[in-house]
Design a protein around this motif. Structure first.
Motif, PDB file in Angstrom:
ATOM      1  N   ALA A 188       0.846  -1.202   0.000  1.00 33.06           N
ATOM      2  CA  ALA A 188       0.000   0.000   0.000  1.00 33.06           C
ATOM      3  C   ALA A 188       0.874   1.243   0.000  1.00 33.06           C
ATOM      4  O   ALA A 188       2.091   1.184   0.240  1.00 33.06           O
ATOM      5  N   ASP A 201      -1.303   7.616   2.556  1.00 34.22           N
ATOM      6  CA  ASP A 201      -2.034   8.735   1.953  1.00 34.22           C
ATOM      7  C   ASP A 201      -1.454  10.089   2.328  1.00 34.22           C
ATOM      8  O   ASP A 201      -1.533  11.037   1.554  1.00 34.22           O
ATOM      9  N   LYS A 224      -3.986   6.687   7.124  1.00 32.03           N
ATOM     10  CA  LYS A 224      -4.638   5.965   6.041  1.00 32.03           C
ATOM     11  C   LYS A 224      -3.610   5.514   5.012  1.00 32.03           C
ATOM     12  O   LYS A 224      -2.578   6.155   4.813  1.00 32.03           O
ATOM     13  N   THR A 269      -3.586   3.341   0.996  1.00 28.60           N
ATOM     14  CA  THR A 269      -4.377   2.805  -0.111  1.00 28.60           C
ATOM     15  C   THR A 269      -3.673   1.597  -0.710  1.00 28.60           C
ATOM     16  O   THR A 269      -2.472   1.663  -1.022  1.00 28.60           O
ATOM     17  N   VAL A 320      -8.959   0.635   1.215  1.00 28.33           N
ATOM     18  CA  VAL A 320      -8.386   1.608   2.144  1.00 28.33           C
ATOM     19  C   VAL A 320      -8.124   0.957   3.499  1.00 28.33           C
ATOM     20  O   VAL A 320      -9.017   0.310   4.071  1.00 28.33           O
ATOM     21  N   THR A 379      -7.175   1.878   7.402  1.00 28.86           N
ATOM     22  CA  THR A 379      -7.211   2.997   8.334  1.00 28.86           C
ATOM     23  C   THR A 379      -6.707   2.541   9.687  1.00 28.86           C
ATOM     24  O   THR A 379      -6.886   1.384  10.088  1.00 28.86           O
ATOM     25  N   THR A 409     -11.218  -1.390   4.447  1.00 27.04           N
ATOM     26  CA  THR A 409     -12.477  -1.065   3.790  1.00 27.04           C
ATOM     27  C   THR A 409     -12.363  -1.360   2.309  1.00 27.04           C
ATOM     28  O   THR A 409     -11.577  -0.720   1.604  1.00 27.04           O
TER      29      THR A 409
END
Length: 452
Positions: free
Chosen positions: A246, A249, A264, A266, A285, A287, A313
């Motif tokens: 990932a 963010d 966060k 992505t 996402v 978190t 999510t």
């Protein structure tokens, strides 16, 4: 041919051409690196390569090593490095390149215009991975630091490319030397406008999906969650796990972050189940929160930063609980970060033995031996004054004065001691779009629906 058939043909061609496009959305991170050394010049052309593949709608559209072209827009003064270098008698006007990337070369040789943000934080990067558990007290840890330093010095003279390293070592001894953009310097830029990719390049890239996703073909997480009783009986180390790649963010740092601050990331690479079905799509996402944040302080107290992700999510689905630990992360070389066995990241310990060695060398010329010849005294002067680079070596040996050589050595030892014992420690920081790898574990026994 009738008018209706002509209209139908036009509509069909338009639909085919529309389907023959893959849109890379604006805001997509593109991590690139240059494979060769380049001069530090404004207007210099950059030929870089993608470090990681890029996915759109869970399909590989730009494989790793795709050529990305750009240029150096301008050179900004690097004030921090200049001040740091002055104390070591290095008066080079260090600069930082401002770069921008303008086009992509596809496999078929065609070029596509590219619009990206400008970047200034270029530096060679390396992948942090968990190290062995720490053992012993501060003495043992310093022993490990010195041991690693000796090993790195040995590799400096034996690993491939030693000729170039020796030349750069000589340059760094000079009070003024040329500067370059080093091989492996990397930037992570983001697209500022959508990029239309032809379908043929996307289809060619699809051949690489299976080997690329091989490391992500883990046991079917969703199927195992259909048996809550079985999952509850499993030991934590036996529960299903993923490795998720990932991008962060937002930037986080021990200097500015606070405990409880949201974090966060992505998902950059889709994860597939063993049967080939999609488990975690690209764009999902993660978190979490910052669990520890303490700025660096004087006397070499390094900044402390720890964060964890607790929910995942998927697009169109409710957040699900996960347990994560850091498995790997990219770091810029100047940061000199290290990852412990539990996935926590912190600056590497400072070598506190080196200043003591410099102090001992500074005292060598002051120890007079009646039987010592001129050659021996020259060697003592050289060892003491070399702590200030070539200019210190020349002054110390040319003067033939033990006091001058000792004074130069004492200055070098004092600078080294200040940096090791009294200066502010290093911060732990991650820039925006830093690539991380997380080991995740299920904590909630509800079935996660794969994206359709």
């Amino acid at each position: 041919m009738t008018l209706e058939s002509r209209v139908a043909g036009i509509l069909l061609s338009l639909s085919v051409s529309a389907c023959a496009q893959v849109t890379l959305p604006a805001g997509t991170p593109l991590p690139v690196a240059i494979p060769v050394h380049l001069p530090m010049l404004a207007g210099e052309t950059l030929r870089s390569e993608l470090l990681y593949p890029v996915y759109v709608d869970n399909k590989l559209v730009l494989p790793a090593h795709t050529i990305v072209l750009g240029l150096v827009l301008s050179l900004n003064p690097d004030h921090g490095r200049r001040v740091y270098a002055r104390f070591s008698a290095d008066f080079t006007p260090f600069r930082t390149p401002v770069v921008e990337f303008t086009s992509i070369l596809l496999k078929n040789g065609s070029s596509l215009p590219l619009a990206t943000s400008a970047a200034t934080d270029g530096a060679p990067i390396f992948r942090l991975t968990p190290g062995p558990p720490k053992r012993g007290g501060i003495i043992r840890q310093q022993y490990q630091v010195v041991k690693a330093s000796v090993r790195n010095q040995a590799l400096f003279y034996t690993a491939p490319g030693r000729g170039d390293r020796l030349k750069q070592l000589l340059y760094n001894q000079l009070p003024y030397h040329p500067q370059r953009i080093d091989q492996g310097t990397a930037w992570t830029v983001t697209t500022t406008a959508p990029l239309e990719l032809p379908a043929d390049s996307a289809m060619l890239a699809l051949v690489a999906v299976t080997p690329e996703a091989e490391n992500n073909h883990l046991p079917d997480f969703f199927d195992r969650l259909t048996a809550p009783d079985k999952l509850a009986q499993e030991a934590p180390e036996e529960r299903p796990k993923w490795l998720i790649q990932a991008y962060l963010d937002e930037p986080i740092s021990s200097a500015t972050s606070h405990v409880g601050e949201p974090v966060k990331a992505t998902v950059a690479v889709p994860i597939f189940n063993a049967d080939g079905s999609l488990a975690v799509p690209e764009g999902a996402v993660l978190t979490g929160t910052v669990t520890q944040a303490q700025p660096a302080r004087r006397f070499s107290h390094t900044g402390k930063l720890r964060f964890t992700f607790t929910t995942l999510t998927l697009p169109g689905a409710a957040p699900k609980n996960v347990r994560t630990t850091m498995a790997a992360a990219d770091a810029k070389t100047p940061q000199q970060l290290a990852m412990d066995s539990e996935g926590n990241v912190a600056p590497e310990p400072t070598n506190k033995v080196a200043p003591l060695i410099y102090a001992a060398l500074a005292a060598l010329p002051l120890h007079h031996d009646r039987d010592a010849d001129a050659g021996e005294q020259f060697g003592k002067n050289a060892l003491a004054s070399n702590s200030l680079g070539l200019i210190g070596f020349i002054i110390g040996t040319a003067s033939r004065q033990a006091a001058v050589s000792g004074a130069i050595g004492a200055y070098g030892a004092a600078v080294s001691m200040y940096r090791a014992y009294f200066a502010r420690g290093k911060e732990t920081a991650f820039a925006r779009n830093t690539r991380i790898v997380l080991k995740t574990e299920a904590t909630q026994v509800t079935r996660l629906k794969p994206a359709s």
